[in-house]
Design a protein around this motif. Structure first.
Motif, PDB file in Angstrom:
ATOM      1  N   VAL A  12       0.852  -1.192  -0.163  1.00 28.39           N
ATOM      2  CA  VAL A  12      -0.077   0.124   0.102  1.00 28.39           C
ATOM      3  C   VAL A  12       0.779   1.290   0.038  1.00 28.39           C
ATOM      4  O   VAL A  12       0.539   2.300  -0.761  1.00 28.39           O
ATOM      5  CB  VAL A  12      -0.957  -0.019   1.312  1.00 28.39           C
ATOM      6  CG1 VAL A  12      -1.555   1.383   1.357  1.00 28.39           C
ATOM      7  CG2 VAL A  12      -2.057  -0.933   0.969  1.00 28.39           C
ATOM      8  N   ASP A  13       1.892   1.260   0.660  1.00 28.86           N
ATOM      9  CA  ASP A  13       2.864   2.397   0.957  1.00 28.86           C
ATOM     10  C   ASP A  13       3.511   2.989  -0.468  1.00 28.86           C
ATOM     11  O   ASP A  13       3.539   3.856  -0.822  1.00 28.86           O
ATOM     12  CB  ASP A  13       3.786   2.089   2.061  1.00 28.86           C
ATOM     13  CG  ASP A  13       2.923   2.377   3.341  1.00 28.86           C
ATOM     14  OD1 ASP A  13       2.257   2.774   3.521  1.00 28.86           O
ATOM     15  OD2 ASP A  13       3.808   1.917   4.295  1.00 28.86           O
ATOM     16  N   ARG A  14       3.817   1.620  -0.926  1.00 24.89           N
ATOM     17  CA  ARG A  14       4.535   2.063  -2.432  1.00 24.89           C
ATOM     18  C   ARG A  14       3.619   2.419  -3.339  1.00 24.89           C
ATOM     19  O   ARG A  14       3.661   3.353  -4.174  1.00 24.89           O
ATOM     20  CB  ARG A  14       5.031   0.570  -2.888  1.00 24.89           C
ATOM     21  CG  ARG A  14       5.657   0.882  -4.307  1.00 24.89           C
ATOM     22  CD  ARG A  14       7.072   1.802  -4.116  1.00 24.89           C
ATOM     23  NE  ARG A  14       7.600   1.945  -5.635  1.00 24.89           N
ATOM     24  CZ  ARG A  14       8.285   2.904  -5.711  1.00 24.89           C
ATOM     25  NH1 ARG A  14       8.335   4.177  -5.121  1.00 24.89           N
ATOM     26  NH2 ARG A  14       8.792   3.086  -7.062  1.00 24.89           N
ATOM     27  N   VAL A  15       2.333   1.933  -3.472  1.00 29.32           N
ATOM     28  CA  VAL A  15       1.210   2.531  -4.297  1.00 29.32           C
ATOM     29  C   VAL A  15       0.884   3.961  -4.173  1.00 29.32           C
ATOM     30  O   VAL A  15       0.995   4.742  -4.963  1.00 29.32           O
ATOM     31  CB  VAL A  15      -0.280   1.708  -4.346  1.00 29.32           C
ATOM     32  CG1 VAL A  15      -1.229   2.378  -4.852  1.00 29.32           C
ATOM     33  CG2 VAL A  15       0.007   0.224  -4.585  1.00 29.32           C
ATOM     34  N   ALA A  16       0.899   4.242  -2.747  1.00 30.83           N
ATOM     35  CA  ALA A  16       0.766   5.798  -2.452  1.00 30.83           C
ATOM     36  C   ALA A  16       1.976   6.532  -2.980  1.00 30.83           C
ATOM     37  O   ALA A  16       1.837   7.940  -3.499  1.00 30.83           O
ATOM     38  CB  ALA A  16       0.555   5.938  -0.912  1.00 30.83           C
ATOM     39  N   GLU A  17       3.127   6.131  -2.932  1.00 32.29           N
ATOM     40  CA  GLU A  17       4.388   6.809  -3.534  1.00 32.29           C
ATOM     41  C   GLU A  17       4.228   7.137  -4.736  1.00 32.29           C
ATOM     42  O   GLU A  17       4.526   8.065  -5.473  1.00 32.29           O
ATOM     43  CB  GLU A  17       5.651   6.030  -3.112  1.00 32.29           C
ATOM     44  CG  GLU A  17       5.847   6.016  -1.731  1.00 32.29           C
ATOM     45  CD  GLU A  17       7.051   4.928  -1.401  1.00 32.29           C
ATOM     46  OE1 GLU A  17       7.627   4.451  -2.341  1.00 32.29           O
ATOM     47  OE2 GLU A  17       7.337   4.919  -0.137  1.00 32.29           O
ATOM     48  N   LEU A  18       3.768   5.847  -5.387  1.00 33.32           N
ATOM     49  CA  LEU A  18       3.663   6.147  -7.092  1.00 33.32           C
ATOM     50  C   LEU A  18       2.570   6.931  -7.581  1.00 33.32           C
ATOM     51  O   LEU A  18       2.720   7.754  -8.523  1.00 33.32           O
ATOM     52  CB  LEU A  18       3.645   4.753  -7.721  1.00 33.32           C
ATOM     53  CG  LEU A  18       4.588   3.961  -7.703  1.00 33.32           C
ATOM     54  CD1 LEU A  18       4.469   2.545  -8.244  1.00 33.32           C
ATOM     55  CD2 LEU A  18       5.934   4.455  -8.484  1.00 33.32           C
ATOM     56  N   ALA A  19       1.535   7.101  -6.717  1.00 32.40           N
ATOM     57  CA  ALA A  19       0.290   8.068  -6.788  1.00 32.40           C
ATOM     58  C   ALA A  19       0.923   9.456  -6.724  1.00 32.40           C
ATOM     59  O   ALA A  19       0.546  10.511  -7.534  1.00 32.40           O
ATOM     60  CB  ALA A  19      -0.723   7.667  -6.066  1.00 32.40           C
ATOM     61  N   GLU A  20       1.606   9.688  -5.817  1.00 34.38           N
ATOM     62  CA  GLU A  20       2.314  11.042  -5.396  1.00 34.38           C
ATOM     63  C   GLU A  20       3.141  11.298  -6.656  1.00 34.38           C
ATOM     64  O   GLU A  20       3.255  12.826  -6.789  1.00 34.38           O
ATOM     65  CB  GLU A  20       2.906  10.966  -4.091  1.00 34.38           C
ATOM     66  CG  GLU A  20       3.322  12.383  -3.684  1.00 34.38           C
ATOM     67  CD  GLU A  20       3.979  12.247  -2.252  1.00 34.38           C
ATOM     68  OE1 GLU A  20       4.216  13.624  -1.920  1.00 34.38           O
ATOM     69  OE2 GLU A  20       4.024  11.261  -1.779  1.00 34.38           O
ATOM     70  N   ARG A  21       3.854  10.513  -7.077  1.00 38.45           N
ATOM     71  CA  ARG A  21       4.960  10.802  -7.945  1.00 38.45           C
ATOM     72  C   ARG A  21       4.015  11.343  -9.367  1.00 38.45           C
ATOM     73  O   ARG A  21       4.658  12.245  -9.990  1.00 38.45           O
ATOM     74  CB  ARG A  21       5.633   9.633  -8.553  1.00 38.45           C
ATOM     75  CG  ARG A  21       6.506   9.788  -9.800  1.00 38.45           C
ATOM     76  CD  ARG A  21       6.919   8.500 -10.403  1.00 38.45           C
ATOM     77  NE  ARG A  21       8.016   7.875  -9.344  1.00 38.45           N
ATOM     78  CZ  ARG A  21       8.515   6.620  -9.694  1.00 38.45           C
ATOM     79  NH1 ARG A  21       8.413   6.110 -10.746  1.00 38.45           N
ATOM     80  NH2 ARG A  21       9.435   5.901  -8.652  1.00 38.45           N
ATOM     81  N   TYR A  22       3.027  10.741  -9.564  1.00 42.04           N
ATOM     82  CA  TYR A  22       2.085  11.232 -10.773  1.00 42.04           C
ATOM     83  C   TYR A  22       0.976  12.234 -10.523  1.00 42.04           C
ATOM     84  O   TYR A  22       0.201  12.394 -11.250  1.00 42.04           O
ATOM     85  CB  TYR A  22       1.542   9.919 -11.413  1.00 42.04           C
ATOM     86  CG  TYR A  22       2.546   9.144 -12.093  1.00 42.04           C
ATOM     87  CD1 TYR A  22       3.173   9.621 -13.373  1.00 42.04           C
ATOM     88  CD2 TYR A  22       3.083   7.953 -11.691  1.00 42.04           C
ATOM     89  CE1 TYR A  22       4.254   8.572 -14.054  1.00 42.04           C
ATOM     90  CE2 TYR A  22       4.237   7.228 -12.100  1.00 42.04           C
ATOM     91  CZ  TYR A  22       4.557   7.489 -13.406  1.00 42.04           C
ATOM     92  OH  TYR A  22       5.546   6.825 -13.902  1.00 42.04           O
TER      93      TYR A  22
END
Length: 720
Positions: free
Chosen positions: A316-326
């Motif tokens: 979940v944390d990695r998904v949130a990081e990628l969403a923030e990147r985009y």
């Protein structure tokens, strides 16, 4: 709309109490015609959806089909089609744009990258100011959204018919490219996994869109129903496309669903139901753009550019990081629960939804509606002067050049488009597997208005012939079945006709129909639309080259498959542009006895080196086909005085599908290939002039390429 008394009683009986306001709204939308297919699902069993190439068939966001591998790796494609008809009447720009966005997200939810779009558009009579307003707005919406997200619109169709005046149709199809190991589905996988909402913030736009799409358009729809139309943001969609790729690259997604009809409530409950699980969702966690939203608004808003992902807790944390990147919003809104548990939503500490997800998604009872054959009007077929008929038919908005439309689309972005719009079919280069992918889409309302069953068979055959004319073998198809109010017996009878006709011809062609969409209640104060079976069909071939539509000016012209030219039957003008323009009725053209062998032979011959040009003959008949092949550097002399009957002038205008004009340097080879398959008739010779000369029954027509171009520029001249 509201939940009907009978549906309300069924819900109360199942859940043992009165539904909450949020539950009632969910049932209203998910049990609507648009979502539950209550009037059409019993008919859809007619379609054959199986085949060795079918990886995932109907029932998911998009179908998945394997491609033949000629040079490279195994690859899949996704196929999907969607309608955005009512929204495009109310707000043509946003209605059409969000239709594109929705079908692209259906592609993403299978793990695929979108590589091509097709748009099939149907409007009232072109001469009407309102039709042109809708036409311009829809094309602008499609081009804006598609161009901004970098997905080429490569093919499609445009038709004008008086019965679309109060209810236009906007059908959009998408092809995605998919590496087999990246395939995901909309089936929930594992209790304990989190549900993560990624994309734009949720607002109040599109509320009740599913129920809005399941009722006739009212006279005041353009003002009263505007809140039911979603507003798109293609730049957010582009970020979502790239974020989806990043999530797949790192294998962070277990399942996914696009938020389309019925919004978060529809997407999350359908995902849970397909997996046979339950879920607990906290609506307070949804990232929003408007304050003071209530539970029903969170559940049913159809705000665009949103996806719901099933994600393992450790990811979940990695998904949130990628969403923030985009620069996308991201909310962990809940988790999956064990099989046998309910779909539960809470808001402000209260439970607002607590129902069985399968009952919510699949519990709607099917409608048992009466049907009858649509009435047919008998009118004498007028006889027109040959030249006047040629001029009007070639210049008709239905058969004229659609360059005004496709020049607004970036059809070469992603550099896969080998055959460009304006030909019988687009051809895409799938270099990963060495596969040429031919793509054709459309329908002809004149055909299905005149003869729903035979007209739908003709639609399927024509799309198959389009890809075959470019040397590709038909491989798979999806359909968008559009009809009027099914509660009217003659309307439902016409709809039954197009379903059976399309299904029967696709079976005869050995083309699996792997998915689709149904849009009913396309009815207004002007009356119902013609039954309209849009088909989007792909064909496959080795390599990416294909014979062009335009003449080379160096070969003999042959037409294959024309039973009337062969003397087998009288030319039938039923459903033709001739009868649409001049009035009268006639029988529908006879279709080939063995369409599968015919289409496959066309594809084989089209790939031969001696074939210099190849063009399908359909809308507008041979007259339009020849006019489209002539250009400034190549012309033709054609003589059709070969049939001994008094109806020879009609030979130019009948619209039997399954015909192709070949320009070839080896006529004997073409005749040999079609021996025992279909008639072959020599028309004349192509040459290096810029003239088209046609002799019929002693009458001689002569046109310069510039004269033909002027006739065919009807749309461009009016809208420029």
């Amino acid at each position: 709309m509201s939940l009907s008394d009978s549906d309300h009683e069924l819900v109360v009986e199942e859940i043992g109490r009165e539904p909450t306001r949020a539950e009632a709204a969910l049932f209203e939308n998910l049990w609507s015609e648009h979502c539950a297919y209550r009037s059409s699902r019993p008919l859809l069993t007619a379609f054959d959806s199986e085949g060795d190439q079918v990886v995932i068939g109907p029932g998911d966001d998009a179908a998945v089909v394997s491609l033949p591998t000629y040079d490279g790796d195994e690859m899949y494609i996704t196929l999907g089609v969607e309608s955005h008809n009512h929204p495009s009447y109310v707000d043509p720009f946003d209605g059409a744009a969000t239709g594109v966005g929705g079908i692209v997200r259906d592609t993403l939810s299978m793990g695929a990258y979108p590589i091509a779009l097709a748009d099939c558009l149907y409007f009232g009579e072109f001469e009407r100011e309102h039709s042109q307003y809708l036409f311009e707005g829809v094309v602008e919406g499609i081009s804006h959204y598609g161009n901004c997200i970098g997905v080429p619109t490569v093919t499609g169709s445009v038709a004008f018919h008086e019965d679309y005046e109060g209810n236009p149709l906007v059908n959009v199809s998408c092809i995605g490219l998919l590496e087999p190991e990246r395939t995901i589905t909309a089936e929930a996988q594992e209790p304990g996994n989190k549900l993560v909402l990624v994309g734009n913030a949720t607002g109040r736009d599109g509320l009740g869109g599913a129920s809005f799409a399941s009722e006739d358009l009212a006279e005041d729809a353009e003002t009263e129903d505007r809140p039911a139309v979603q507003v798109g943001d293609p730049y957010a969609e582009k970020l979502l496309i790239e974020c989806n790729e990043a999530l797949l690259d790192e294998a962070l997604v277990e399942s996914a669903r696009d938020l389309g009809a019925a919004g978060l409530g529809g997407a999350s409950s359908e995902l849970v139901a397909k997996g046979g699980l339950g879920a607990r969702i906290e609506l307070d966690r949804v990232h929003e753009r408007e304050p003071n939203m209530n539970a029903m608004e969170y559940l049913l808003a159809e705000s665009q550019e949103r996806m719901v992902y099933e994600v393992a807790p450790e990811n979940v944390d990695r998904v949130a990081e990628l969403a923030e990147r985009y620069e996308l919003g991201c909310s962990v809104i809940g988790e999956l629960t064990e099989a046998g548990t309910n779909y539960v939503c809470t808001f402000d500490g209260e439970t607002v939804v607590d129902v069985d997800a399968h009952f919510l998604g699949e519990g709607a009872p099917m409608n048992d509606l009466p049907s009858e054959a649509p009435p047919m009007q008998e009118r004498d077929l007028p006889t027109m002067d040959l030249g006047a008929a040629f001029d009007r038919i070639v210049a008709s908005p239905n058969t004229a050049s659609k360059r005004w439309v496709y020049r607004q689309y970036d059809h070469e972005v992603q550099v896969r488009t080998s055959v460009l719009p304006g030909d019988d079919a687009a051809v895409l280069a799938v270099r990963e597997s060495g596969t040429g992918l031919a793509f054709s889409a459309g329908a002809d309302p004149n055909w299905t208005d005149a003869a729903p069953y035979d007209g739908a068979r003709a639609v399927a055959l024509e799309n198959a012939t389009n890809v075959a004319a470019k040397g590709a073998l038909p491989h798979a198809a999806v359909d968008c079945l559009n009809g009027g109010n099914p509660e009217k017996p003659d309307v439902y009878g016409g709809f039954e006709g197009i379903v059976d006709g399309l299904a029967d011809m696709c079976s005869e062609l050995d083309v699996p129909v792997v998915g689709g969409n149904v849009s009913l209640y396309n009815d207004s104060n002007t009356g119902p639309i013609p039954p309209t079976p849009t088909l989007a069909l792909v064909g496959v071939k080795e390599g990416y080259d294909a014979p062009p539509m335009e003449l080379a000016g160096e070969g003999t012209l042959l037409v294959v498959g024309d039973t009337a030219l062969d003397g087998g039957t009288d030319p039938r003008l039923g459903g033709s542009e001739y009868t649409a323009l001049f009035g009268g009725t006639d029988a529908f053209p006879e279709l080939p006895a063995d369409p599968n062998t015919l289409v496959r032979t066309i594809a084989e011959v089209a790939d031969e080196d001696h074939v210099l040009a190849s063009h399908d003959v359909s809308h507008g008949g041979l007259a339009v086909a020849l006019a489209e092949m002539v250009h400034d550097d190549a012309g033709a002399s054609v003589d059709i005085d070969t049939v001994d009957r008094g109806t020879r002038k009609r030979l130019l205008f009948h619209e039997q599908p399954g015909r192709v004009v070949f320009e070839t340097t080896d006529p004997a080879a073409v005749r040999e290939a079609f021996d025992g398959v279909a008639p072959v008739t020599e028309l004349g010779e192509a040459d290096g002039s810029n003239h088209l000369e046609i002799t019929v029954d002693g009458d001689r027509l002569h046109y310069d390429a510039a004269d033909i171009a002027e006739l065919r520029d009807t749309i461009e001249d009016e809208l420029a």
